[in-house]
Scaffold this motif. Sequence first.
Motif, PDB file in Angstrom:
ATOM      1  N   ARG A  62     -18.895 -28.721  12.029  1.00  7.00           N
ATOM      2  CA  ARG A  62     -18.548 -29.880  10.640  1.00  7.00           C
ATOM      3  C   ARG A  62     -18.093 -29.471   9.138  1.00  7.00           C
ATOM      4  O   ARG A  62     -17.978 -30.457   8.667  1.00  7.00           O
ATOM      5  N   GLY A  63     -18.088 -28.379   8.551  1.00 12.16           N
ATOM      6  CA  GLY A  63     -17.953 -28.048   7.878  1.00 12.16           C
ATOM      7  C   GLY A  63     -17.934 -26.435   7.748  1.00 12.16           C
ATOM      8  O   GLY A  63     -17.891 -25.523   8.516  1.00 12.16           O
ATOM      9  N   TRP A  64     -17.106 -25.963   6.470  1.00 11.83           N
ATOM     10  CA  TRP A  64     -16.696 -24.039   6.898  1.00 11.83           C
ATOM     11  C   TRP A  64     -16.999 -23.591   4.899  1.00 11.83           C
ATOM     12  O   TRP A  64     -16.832 -24.973   4.489  1.00 11.83           O
ATOM     13  N   CYS A  65     -17.000 -22.483   5.109  1.00 13.51           N
ATOM     14  CA  CYS A  65     -17.187 -22.450   3.462  1.00 13.51           C
ATOM     15  C   CYS A  65     -16.917 -20.644   3.970  1.00 13.51           C
ATOM     16  O   CYS A  65     -17.273 -20.363   4.795  1.00 13.51           O
ATOM     17  N   SER A  66     -16.648 -19.956   2.907  1.00  7.63           N
ATOM     18  CA  SER A  66     -15.708 -18.559   2.859  1.00  7.63           C
ATOM     19  C   SER A  66     -15.635 -18.174   1.584  1.00  7.63           C
ATOM     20  O   SER A  66     -15.933 -18.873   0.537  1.00  7.63           O
ATOM     21  N   LEU A  67     -15.781 -16.872   1.523  1.00 13.69           N
ATOM     22  CA  LEU A  67     -15.833 -16.333  -0.075  1.00 13.69           C
ATOM     23  C   LEU A  67     -14.872 -15.347   0.093  1.00 13.69           C
ATOM     24  O   LEU A  67     -14.516 -15.013   1.294  1.00 13.69           O
ATOM     25  N   SER A  68     -14.193 -15.046  -0.849  1.00 12.45           N
ATOM     26  CA  SER A  68     -12.666 -14.366  -0.929  1.00 12.45           C
ATOM     27  C   SER A  68     -12.697 -13.674  -1.641  1.00 12.45           C
ATOM     28  O   SER A  68     -13.219 -13.685  -2.847  1.00 12.45           O
TER      29      SER A  68
END
Length: 162
Positions: A62-68
């Motif tokens: 349903r969603g995503w989150c990244s640390l870059s």
Amino acid sequence: MIRLATDSDLPAIVEIYNEAVAERFATADLNPVTLERRKQWFAEHDPAAFPIYVFEDEGVARGWCSLSTYRAGREALLGSAEISYYVASNARGRGVGSALVRHAILEAPGLGKRVLFAILLEKNRASIRLMEKCGFELWGRLPDVALIEGELVSHLYYGRKV
């Protein structure tokens, strides 16, 4: 459930991101990204240092989150990470974005992160509200750096120590 993303999540990640591209002002990309283009991006996210998280509900992302990385290759900055997050249009307003950002905040110290920041387009009021709700503060503004459909838009830097 929030979990680390796997290769099999990449099509859903791309689909959710491309919804944001089409809606404008949630990303500075003006054209949809391809699965092929995102494969390299995905490979650059080592789960031990710069993970991608997926919010899964009933077997569907349903969603995503990244640390870059921030300024890759500069060792003094390894304790900082850019946080990005996108929620499927049919899952917005249900706390998915908040859950993903809060999860990343809790996990960040264990990944060696001291600082998280997001780069937002000034017209993205929903993201500004989310950042403020999660304890981020406005740290900077780059005026009129993005041109989207003939409109100049500023970049806002929201950050917080973790």
